[in-house]
Design an enzyme around this catalytic site. Sequence first.
Site, PDB file in Angstrom:
ATOM      1  CG  HIS A  30      -2.052  -0.996   1.081  1.00  0.00           C
ATOM      2  ND1 HIS A  30      -2.572  -1.667   2.167  1.00  0.00           N
ATOM      3  CD2 HIS A  30      -2.742  -1.434   0.000  1.00  0.00           C
ATOM      4  CE1 HIS A  30      -3.547  -2.483   1.748  1.00  0.00           C
ATOM      5  NE2 HIS A  30      -3.661  -2.353   0.447  1.00  0.00           N
ATOM      6  CD  GLU A  41      -0.359   0.545   4.438  1.00  0.00           C
ATOM      7  OE1 GLU A  41       0.362  -0.473   4.423  1.00  0.00           O
ATOM      8  OE2 GLU A  41      -1.608   0.500   4.368  1.00  0.00           O
ATOM      9  NE  ARG A  79      -6.340   0.466   0.495  1.00  0.00           N
ATOM     10  CZ  ARG A  79      -6.236  -0.236   1.626  1.00  0.00           C
ATOM     11  NH1 ARG A  79      -5.639   0.283   2.668  1.00  0.00           N
ATOM     12  NH2 ARG A  79      -6.707  -1.473   1.698  1.00  0.00           N
ATOM     13  CG  HIS A  82      -0.027  -4.045   5.311  1.00  0.00           C
ATOM     14  ND1 HIS A  82      -0.756  -3.659   4.213  1.00  0.00           N
ATOM     15  CD2 HIS A  82       0.231  -5.371   5.134  1.00  0.00           C
ATOM     16  CE1 HIS A  82      -0.928  -4.692   3.409  1.00  0.00           C
ATOM     17  NE2 HIS A  82      -0.340  -5.751   3.948  1.00  0.00           N
ATOM     18  CD  GLU A 110      -2.131  -3.026   9.047  1.00  0.00           C
ATOM     19  OE1 GLU A 110      -1.526  -1.938   8.965  1.00  0.00           O
ATOM     20  OE2 GLU A 110      -2.905  -3.453   8.173  1.00  0.00           O
TER      21      GLU A 110
END
Length: 418
Positions: free
Chosen positions: A180, A183, A238, A306, A381
Amino acid sequence: MKSLSLLLCLTLSYMAHAKVSYDGFKMYEVIPRTGLQLQILKSMYTESKIDRVDFWVPPRGINIPVQISVSPKTKIIATLRLMGLDTRLVMDNVQHFIDQQNKVDLKFKPRDKAEEFDYGIYHNLSAINDWITNITTVYADKAKVIEVGKSFEGRTIRLIQIDTGKVPQKNGFFMEGGIHAREWISPATVMYMTGQMLDLYGTDAKITDIVDSYTWYILPVFNVDGYEYTWTTNRNWRKTRSKHGLCHGVDPNRNWDFEWCKGGASKEPCSDTYCGPSAFSEVEVKAVSDFIDSHKGTIKAFIDFHSFSQLWMTPWGYTKELPEDYTQLNAGAKAACDALEVDYGTNYQHGNIADIIYVASGSSADWTYGAEKIKYSYAVELRDTGEYGFLLPADQILPSGKETLEALKALCSYVFNN
């Protein structure tokens, strides 16, 4: 009429490439306290792209914070307050935080030693590619560049392979960042860990052990077109940059050919979670999947990095049903989270994707686990939990890199012994 058409085309072309300013945009935390309030937010999120509203964290459940970036021209926050939703201002000017991230030296200077590279700032795609060339030249005895494929806009997708020649057969470890585009902490963290693995090899016993235990396949920037676009045009982009009618891009983490476009993905081309016209429609996703598939049966672990939320997640994403190997997968995630917390006290949660964050079908980790049978497949994440979100300050890059490397060491040991 021809002149008018030409003017319209030129205007649309300019608008598509003019740098987007987020001056005056604010980011709010919104908390739904009832089922009705949650449904209101879910309706906002799923109705394609509501003008001037960008969900950084989508609605997931009652009492779970949602994060929304809003234009100064919208009254949506006032409307939500009238409906009784709790709101809290997190960023009073999104552009200010973007400007802080962009205070970097974009000129890469080749080094005799890769360890001299400045991992404590964000780098654009050109500098990252120069770093890839430099670090694989400095450590040519154990590292090399592999060109996985080309992006929609013709950029090369470059992967680093590390192999010391001491690796047991069929012990591959694949990790990727930047699927993405916005990020940024993801590529930065992957680069830091890669640098440490090569710089400290032979002097740090634990690093030497994990490097010798696997053939490493490391993709610092997966979504090269999108990442470049975040530097040149729209910091909060994104998706990929493929063309679909009047809209651009597909969510490359909803485009994998496993339970494609079921739940948690959109068939609306303007949506940030657009799954694409078909599975593997995106040349970037197809190229990376083909590379992984060409090593089928030899890769033991996979991580897709991410941001943000501080989560270490296992499959499944497409369903809340747990995978067959969940007990071992989650134990590996726990080992990683426990090790990660030691240096800075950063707390990560662990569990399966659909339960711990949201349902998301057609994801990379579901495909590597479900289709490729890579048992230890994870989606992670990184920092933070919402104070800065996608705009994490550069002074958090090194702490993120260091703590995540400790997690990686722990996970490598767990995987190797199970």
